[in-house]
Design a protein around this motif. Structure first.
Motif, PDB file in Angstrom:
ATOM      1  N   ASP A 201      -2.457  -6.564  41.010  1.00 24.11           N
ATOM      2  CA  ASP A 201      -3.778  -6.039  41.392  1.00 24.11           C
ATOM      3  C   ASP A 201      -4.584  -7.182  42.002  1.00 24.11           C
ATOM      4  OD1 ASP A 201      -6.387  -5.128  41.480  1.00 24.11           O
ATOM      5  OD2 ASP A 201      -6.472  -4.489  39.387  1.00 24.11           O
TER       6      ASP A 201
ATOM      7  N   TYR B 260      -9.511  -9.244  43.843  1.00 25.96           N
ATOM      8  CA  TYR B 260     -10.365 -10.401  44.169  1.00 25.96           C
ATOM      9  C   TYR B 260      -9.657 -11.453  45.006  1.00 25.96           C
ATOM     10  CZ  TYR B 260     -13.062  -8.184  40.515  1.00 25.96           C
ATOM     11  OH  TYR B 260     -13.763  -7.266  39.777  1.00 25.96           O
TER      12      TYR B 260
ATOM     13  N   TYR C 220     -12.787   3.995  29.957  1.00 30.78           N
ATOM     14  CA  TYR C 220     -13.306   2.723  30.481  1.00 30.78           C
ATOM     15  C   TYR C 220     -14.832   2.800  30.537  1.00 30.78           C
ATOM     16  CZ  TYR C 220     -14.205  -0.967  33.923  1.00 30.78           C
ATOM     17  OH  TYR C 220     -14.675  -2.067  34.575  1.00 30.78           O
TER      18      TYR C 220
ATOM     19  N   GLY D 116     -10.792   4.342  46.060  1.00 30.88           N
ATOM     20  CA  GLY D 116     -11.015   3.149  45.240  1.00 30.88           C
ATOM     21  C   GLY D 116      -9.690   2.686  44.676  1.00 30.88           C
ATOM     22  N   SER D 117      -9.574   1.388  44.388  1.00 29.75           N
ATOM     23  CA  SER D 117      -8.281   0.942  43.856  1.00 29.75           C
ATOM     24  C   SER D 117      -8.073   1.462  42.449  1.00 29.75           C
ATOM     25  CB  SER D 117      -8.126  -0.574  43.942  1.00 29.75           C
ATOM     26  OG  SER D 117      -9.099  -1.232  43.197  1.00 29.75           O
ATOM     27  N   ASP D 118      -9.146   1.853  41.754  1.00 28.99           N
ATOM     28  CA  ASP D 118      -8.957   2.460  40.437  1.00 28.99           C
ATOM     29  C   ASP D 118      -8.063   3.699  40.532  1.00 28.99           C
ATOM     30  OD1 ASP D 118     -10.365   0.676  38.854  1.00 28.99           O
ATOM     31  OD2 ASP D 118     -12.259   1.752  39.024  1.00 28.99           O
TER      32      ASP D 118
ATOM     33  N   TYR E 159      -6.573  -0.967  32.618  1.00 26.87           N
ATOM     34  CA  TYR E 159      -5.112  -0.766  32.512  1.00 26.87           C
ATOM     35  C   TYR E 159      -4.762  -0.055  31.207  1.00 26.87           C
ATOM     36  CZ  TYR E 159      -5.078  -4.548  36.040  1.00 26.87           C
ATOM     37  OH  TYR E 159      -5.312  -5.312  37.140  1.00 26.87           O
TER      38      TYR E 159
HETATM   39  N1  PMP Z   1      -9.054  -4.096  39.690  1.00 26.84           N
HETATM   40  C1  PMP Z   1      -9.868  -5.000  39.129  1.00 26.84           C
HETATM   41  C2  PMP Z   1      -9.260  -6.209  38.507  1.00 26.84           C
HETATM   42  C3  PMP Z   1     -11.252  -4.802  39.121  1.00 26.84           C
HETATM   43  O1  PMP Z   1     -12.066  -5.682  38.526  1.00 26.84           O
HETATM   44  C4  PMP Z   1     -11.780  -3.646  39.734  1.00 26.84           C
HETATM   45  C5  PMP Z   1     -13.271  -3.410  39.792  1.00 26.84           C
HETATM   46  N2  PMP Z   1     -13.859  -3.030  38.616  1.00 26.84           N
HETATM   47  C6  PMP Z   1     -10.895  -2.726  40.283  1.00 26.84           C
HETATM   48  C7  PMP Z   1      -9.544  -2.984  40.263  1.00 26.84           C
HETATM   49  C8  PMP Z   1     -11.367  -1.416  40.867  1.00 26.84           C
HETATM   50  O2  PMP Z   1     -12.007  -1.560  42.059  1.00 26.84           O
HETATM   51  P1  PMP Z   1     -12.342  -0.300  42.980  1.00 26.84           P
HETATM   52  O3  PMP Z   1     -11.975   0.953  42.230  1.00 26.84           O
HETATM   53  O4  PMP Z   1     -13.778  -0.410  43.281  1.00 26.84           O
HETATM   54  O5  PMP Z   1     -11.468  -0.459  44.189  1.00 26.84           O
END
Ligand code: PMP
Length: 369
Positions: free
Chosen positions: A196, A199, A26, A96-98, A125
């Protein structure tokens, strides 16, 4: 160049595991150090986090950094559970959600059939899928760049590894109503549907209330956007406890302490500061509505956004050239060189002052020539 830094660097790939050379990692939006930069390229929140979060981080820094953090992130999971009416066993927390997404891909989508996702979506993804050897099938969004739920559900009924959607979708900003998410959940009751919601707080409907009714629903959220904590790296997943147990198994096979003491303390305080959350979120949404009108005045077509960014194209100007011209004027927006969306710019919602600078620079660029 590489020769002067590292004379034998060319030999390095022979040390790599065979699959590493084929990975296409990514590419995050750039974080350059340019003075007076108007940075609207990575969907950060333009406002600072809750002062209560900063205070909690300070206190955490002064108390106990010599000790490992709680491997179960219990305080944070309790805060999430309280806010969303869930049991703590229905919440998983990660760096982080990643990271949470990566663990979910590992835990649920390594199946014989392909994983389904829209062709226009969060590009990470595909990266996780490649990392874990998961085959993907991308379903085209329609001509308005909306997810084709009916086609995805039909395809899911034929057998799949699961479904992943961002709701609202990125980078389009368009949300799906809950009834459409339920359609996906019913189409593959034996596979996980990952929603996910990075937002969601900026104007879409969360699927969290559906958790008691669907054993296959996993909702992922982040504190990076609506809580202004991108720098802290905190995300979480919610679902029935059997899904959370699977994520814990992956986490404990990878890194038992993904959340440090500062991150946990700051995240809990931010989640508890509802007033700050509402005020900053409402400011972003108001600014977005104003920016949409100004962009439309300049001739842009703007997709309906339920996020903290807008996705817009100009019918007579090349998007890559516009992004480059903005960059020369110290305004950063995101452009994706990708089929179907190569003529769009993704513009994060900044402060009102930042958005005014963006509009002024765009006006200058459009007037030249
Ligand atoms: N999901 C989506 C759709 C995103 O745009 C992002 C941010 N790039 C993330 C997840 C990851 O966010 P983070 O790791 O900062 O929680």
């Amino acid at each position: 160049m590489a020769d002067s830094i590292d004379p034998v660097a060319k030999r390095a790939p022979s040390f790599w595991s065979p699959r590493i050379a084929d990975l296409e990692p990514y590419v995050p939006g750039e974080q350059p150090r340019i003075r007076d930069l108007v940075k609207l390229n990575t969907n950060e929140n333009p406002y600072p986090p809750s002062p209560r979060a900063i205070q909690a981080i300070r206190e955490a820094a002064e108390n106990g950094l010599e000790l490992y953090p709680d491997p179960t992130s219990l305080a944070l999971r309790e805060a999430v559970a309280r806010r969303h009416g869930l049991a703590v066993e229905q919440v998983f927390a990660g760096n982080g959600s990643d990271e949470v997404l990566a663990h979910a891909f590992f835990a649920f989508f390594q199946q014989r059939e392909p994983l389904l996702m829209p062709d226009i979506s969060y590009s990470f993804y595909r990266v996780y899928a490649q990392l874990y050897g998961i085959a993907c099938e991308q379903l085209p969004v329609d001509e308005d760049l909306r997810i084709d739920v009916a086609a995805t559900a039909d395809r899911a009924r034929e057998g799949c590894a699961g479904v992943v959607v961002a709701n609202p979708n990125a980078p389009t900003g368009i949300g799906l109503p809950l009834a459409r998410i339920e359609e996906l959940l019913r189409a593959c009751p034996e596979r996980v549907v990952l929603v996910d919601e990075a937002y969601v707080d900026f104007g879409a409907e969360s699927a969290l209330p559906l958790i008691p009714h669907h054993a296959n629903l996993l909702v992922v959220q982040t504190l990076s956007k609506s809580r202004s904590l991108a720098g802290l790296r905190v995300g979480f997943a919610c679902g029935q406890s059997h899904l959370i147990d699977a994520l814990v198994r992956v986490k404990d096979s990878f890194n038992s302490y993904p959340l440090d003491r500062l991150a946990s303390a700051g995240a809990v305080a931010a989640l508890e500061d509802e007033d700050w959350f509402r005020k900053t979120r409402d400011d972003v949404v108001d600014t977005r509505e104003g920016l949409v009108l100004q962009l439309e005045d300049l001739g842009f077509e703007v997709l309906p956004s339920q996020t903290n960014f807008v996705f817009a194209r100009h019918p007579s100007r090349d998007a890559a050239e516009l992004a480059a011209a903005l960059r020369e004027r110290a305004v950063l927006v995101r452009h994706f060189r990708q089929p179907r969306i190569a003529q769009y710019l993704r513009i994060s919602i900044g402060t009102r002052a930042q958005c005014s600078v963006l509009v002024e620079r765009l006006r200058e660029i459009l007037q030249a020539q």
